[in-house]
Write an enzyme that holds these catalytic residues in place. Structure first.
Site, PDB file in Angstrom:
ATOM      1  N   GLY A  15     168.522  12.185  76.870  1.00  0.00           N
ATOM      2  CA  GLY A  15     168.919  11.584  78.140  1.00  0.00           C
ATOM      3  C   GLY A  15     169.282  12.611  79.180  1.00  0.00           C
ATOM      4  N   GLY A  17     172.432  13.256  82.131  1.00  0.00           N
ATOM      5  CA  GLY A  17     173.738  12.838  82.603  1.00  0.00           C
ATOM      6  C   GLY A  17     173.825  12.940  84.109  1.00  0.00           C
ATOM      7  N   THR A  18     175.063  12.982  84.605  1.00  0.00           N
ATOM      8  CA  THR A  18     175.280  13.130  86.038  1.00  0.00           C
ATOM      9  C   THR A  18     174.577  14.385  86.536  1.00  0.00           C
ATOM     10  OG1 THR A  18     177.425  12.068  85.780  1.00  0.00           O
ATOM     11  CG2 THR A  18     177.066  13.286  87.812  1.00  0.00           C
ATOM     12  N   TYR A  19     174.484  15.361  85.688  1.00  0.00           N
ATOM     13  CA  TYR A  19     173.793  16.609  85.985  1.00  0.00           C
ATOM     14  C   TYR A  19     173.276  17.111  84.648  1.00  0.00           C
ATOM     15  CZ  TYR A  19     178.250  17.990  84.142  1.00  0.00           C
ATOM     16  OH  TYR A  19     179.352  18.079  83.333  1.00  0.00           O
ATOM     17  N   GLY A  20     172.136  17.783  84.645  1.00  0.00           N
ATOM     18  CA  GLY A  20     171.649  18.393  83.416  1.00  0.00           C
ATOM     19  C   GLY A  20     170.967  17.437  82.462  1.00  0.00           C
ATOM     20  N   VAL A  22     170.407  16.217  78.370  1.00  0.00           N
ATOM     21  CA  VAL A  22     171.152  16.112  77.113  1.00  0.00           C
ATOM     22  C   VAL A  22     170.170  16.099  75.946  1.00  0.00           C
ATOM     23  CG1 VAL A  22     172.866  14.817  75.798  1.00  0.00           C
ATOM     24  CG2 VAL A  22     172.936  14.774  78.303  1.00  0.00           C
ATOM     25  N   LYS A  37     174.543  19.302  76.230  1.00  0.00           N
ATOM     26  CA  LYS A  37     174.249  19.076  77.644  1.00  0.00           C
ATOM     27  C   LYS A  37     173.916  20.433  78.259  1.00  0.00           C
ATOM     28  CE  LYS A  37     176.439  15.920  80.031  1.00  0.00           C
ATOM     29  NZ  LYS A  37     177.464  15.172  80.808  1.00  0.00           N
ATOM     30  N   ASP A 130     182.740   6.162  86.909  1.00  0.00           N
ATOM     31  CA  ASP A 130     181.325   5.864  86.680  1.00  0.00           C
ATOM     32  C   ASP A 130     181.145   5.121  85.361  1.00  0.00           C
ATOM     33  OD1 ASP A 130     178.625   5.781  87.331  1.00  0.00           O
ATOM     34  OD2 ASP A 130     178.190   7.744  86.446  1.00  0.00           O
TER      35      ASP A 130
END
EC number: 2.7.11.22
Length: 314
Positions: A15, A17-20, A22, A37, A130
């Site tokens: 997946g 995330g908010t950044y980067g 995973v 991550k 979030d």
């Protein structure tokens, strides 16, 4: 020179995330699966993204059985790696792939765990900001954990002005949609009310496709707010006197007939000052006979145990 990353082999991307990105990875020494991550560092001038710094600093001091554990942080070359405990999947995937698993007992167990974790965050003056099914991770042992603290922040009293560009649209509290810059723990509770409803209904409660559509979906169900049910609402920056006047309808039948109907409505209270707290929600009669489910039949991961898919991490 060897680093801690040499101890891991990457299995698959799981997946973003908010950044980067995973990845699922495996420890060569223990065989334990972890979630990695990976955040690319763009250059010397920009350094580590503020979202990563925020998540690292918050999670380092946030130890709770229902908050995903951060094991380590490593910088290698132009990348920063955050090493987390691994859980099988997120709540969104589980709802999409195996709706029949959501028995009343499991929903109650999940909500009790989530509220306990969110209450712990709030006691420690942290807003997640979030909360959505994609940021709740589950395992086969019935655990559910908060993840992705990239938009989280510490808050103080008195209130400070915060950006309102937070929380995924479907789970965004009405005060944020109406432009307030002064908000608190109620934004997380509203999100949980939406997630709670979604587990019961097997579909999103307010699936808006724009901010105004999101507001109107809320208004149609709960009525258009005014000074009688939400003192101060007409003073919010984006409130319009020309908003259509809806009297509201009943919540969808699966909610109105559910034993948690009263609790859900207190989580979806318009006035954030009257919205139930996580601590008080845990004391609600709905949880009087809660029993945590200790086994959940999750969908099979087609990549699980596939050694041929493992690659060197760095």
């Amino acid at each position: 020179m060897t680093t801690i990353l040499d101890n891991f082999q990457r299995a698959e991307k799981i997946g973003e995330g908010t950044y980067g990105i995973v990845y699922k990875a495996r420890s060569n020494s223990t065989g334990q699966d972890v979630a990695l991550k990976k955040i690319r560092l763009e250059g010397e001038t920009e350094g580590v993204p503020s979202t990563a710094i925020r998540e690292i600093s918050l999670l380092k001091n946030l130890k709770h059985p229902n908050v995903v554990q951060l094991f380590d942080v490593v910088i290698s070359g132009n990348n920063l790696y955050m090493i987390f405990e691994y859980l099988n999947m997120d709540l969104k995937k589980l709802m999409d792939k195996k709706k029949d698993v959501f028995t009343p007992q499991l929903i109650k167990s999940y909500m009790h765990q989530i509220l306990d974790a969110v209450g712990f965050c709030h006691t420690n003056r942290i807003l997640h900001r979030d909360l959505k099914p994609q940021n709740l991770l589950v395992d086969t042992a019935g655990k559910i954990k908060l993840a992705d603290f990239g938009l989280a922040r510490a808050f103080n009293v008195p209130m400070r002005a915060y950006t309102h560009e937070v929380v995924t649209l479907w789970y965004r509290a009405p005060e944020i949609l109406l432009g307030t810059k002064f908000y608190s723990t109620g934004v997380d509770i509203w999100s949980l009310g939406c997630i709670f409803s979604e587990m019961i209904m097997r579909r999103s409660l307010f699936p808006g496709d724009s901010e105004i559509d999101q507001l109107y979906r809320i208004f149609r169900t709960l009525s258009t707010p005014d000074e009688t049910n939400w003192p101060g609402v007409t003073q919010l920056p984006d409130f319009k006197t020309k908003f259509p006047r809806w009297e509201g309808t009943n919540m969808p039948q699966p909610i109105t007939e559910h034993e948690a109907h009263e609790l859900i409505m207190s989580m979806l209270c318009y006035d954030p000052n009257l919205r139930i707290s996580a601590k008080d929600a845990l004391q609600h009669a709905y949880f009087r006979n809660v029993q945590h489910v200790d086994h959940v039949a999750l969908p099979v991961d087609p990549n699980a145990g596939s050694a041929s898919r493992l690659t060197r991490l760095v």
